[in-house]
Scaffold this motif. Structure first.
Motif, PDB file in Angstrom:
ATOM      1  N   HIS A   1      44.356  43.275  40.429  1.00  0.00           N
ATOM      2  CA  HIS A   1      43.822  43.496  39.083  1.00  0.00           C
ATOM      3  C   HIS A   1      44.561  42.685  38.043  1.00  0.00           C
ATOM      4  CE1 HIS A   1      46.868  45.911  36.973  1.00  0.00           C
ATOM      5  NE2 HIS A   1      47.157  46.423  38.151  1.00  0.00           N
ATOM      6  N   CYS A   2      43.875  42.467  36.931  1.00  0.00           N
ATOM      7  CA  CYS A   2      44.489  41.966  35.703  1.00  0.00           C
ATOM      8  C   CYS A   2      44.089  43.014  34.661  1.00  0.00           C
ATOM      9  CB  CYS A   2      44.017  40.533  35.371  1.00  0.00           C
ATOM     10  SG  CYS A   2      42.238  40.272  35.390  1.00  0.00           S
ATOM     11  N   ASN A   3      43.895  42.656  33.416  1.00  0.00           N
ATOM     12  CA  ASN A   3      43.525  43.689  32.445  1.00  0.00           C
ATOM     13  C   ASN A   3      42.104  44.211  32.663  1.00  0.00           C
ATOM     14  OD1 ASN A   3      45.977  43.909  31.095  1.00  0.00           O
ATOM     15  ND2 ASN A   3      45.540  42.112  29.867  1.00  0.00           N
ATOM     16  N   LYS A   4      41.148  43.299  32.753  1.00  0.00           N
ATOM     17  CA  LYS A   4      39.751  43.707  32.885  1.00  0.00           C
ATOM     18  C   LYS A   4      39.152  43.388  34.251  1.00  0.00           C
ATOM     19  CE  LYS A   4      38.654  44.029  28.089  1.00  0.00           C
ATOM     20  NZ  LYS A   4      39.102  45.370  27.871  1.00  0.00           N
ATOM     21  N   GLY A   5      39.908  42.715  35.110  1.00  0.00           N
ATOM     22  CA  GLY A   5      39.399  42.375  36.439  1.00  0.00           C
ATOM     23  C   GLY A   5      38.372  41.259  36.411  1.00  0.00           C
TER      24      GLY A   5
END
Length: 175
Positions: free
Chosen positions: A106-110
């Protein structure tokens, strides 16, 4: 409300999807996603955020014995920010090591950074650029970044392939 009538909700993280057996993608997990994530039996989480991992998430990882791999990558935004290729090589190697499975990326929003990592993995899987970019755009819409797609296109899979531990590659990966 009494306990007999309580129905636990299983809410996946934003932009959640299965990438391959035992590899999942999504946005930053929130507290409401934890019951869903528990059902996946995660062994690892690979995050691409630069910031310190949220304390609430760290507590969840510790409680559930989930290993955190943090590869801090800035968003690939023009004109002065680039994703470091060596970091992406290490992240792909982490993904393709079954000792870390099941794993959530994941990152912040994917969307963008996660999409770049998945795109790089798809190159190693032998996907066509058309298929890789179609998948990238499905998750990054409505703000697909040409710089991300260019990064995926120029990513050299040889350092990953040359560093893979054959003993721990997923059975679905053919080289």
């Amino acid at each position: 409300m009494n306990d007999e009538n309580y129905i636990e909700e299983f809410i996946p993280p934003e932009n959640f999807a299965m990438v391959a057996p035992n590899i999942y993608r999504g946005g930053m997990p929130k507290k409401k996603n934890q019951p869903f994530l528990e059902k996946l039996g995660l062994k690892s989480i690979l995050t691409l955020i630069l910031e310190e991992y949220p304390v609430q998430n760290q507590s969840y990882l510790k409680k559930n014995n989930i290993k955190l791999f943090q590869f801090g990558v800035a968003g690939n935004k023009e004109p002065f920010v680039d994703i470091p290729e060596d970091v992406m090589v290490k992240a792909v190697l982490t993904l393709l090591d079954t000792r870390n499975h099941p794993i959530l990326i994941h990152c912040n929003k994917g969307k963008h950074r996660t999409g770049c990592l998945v795109g790089c993995m798809r190159k190693i899987q032998g996907w066509s650029y058309t298929s890789i970019f179609d998948e990238y755009r499905r998750f990054s819409a409505p703000k697909s970044r040409s710089m991300d797609q260019q990064f995926i296109e120029l990513f050299d899979p040889k350092p990953v392939v040359n560093s893979l531990n054959i003993k721990y590659i997923p059975s679905w990966l053919t080289l």
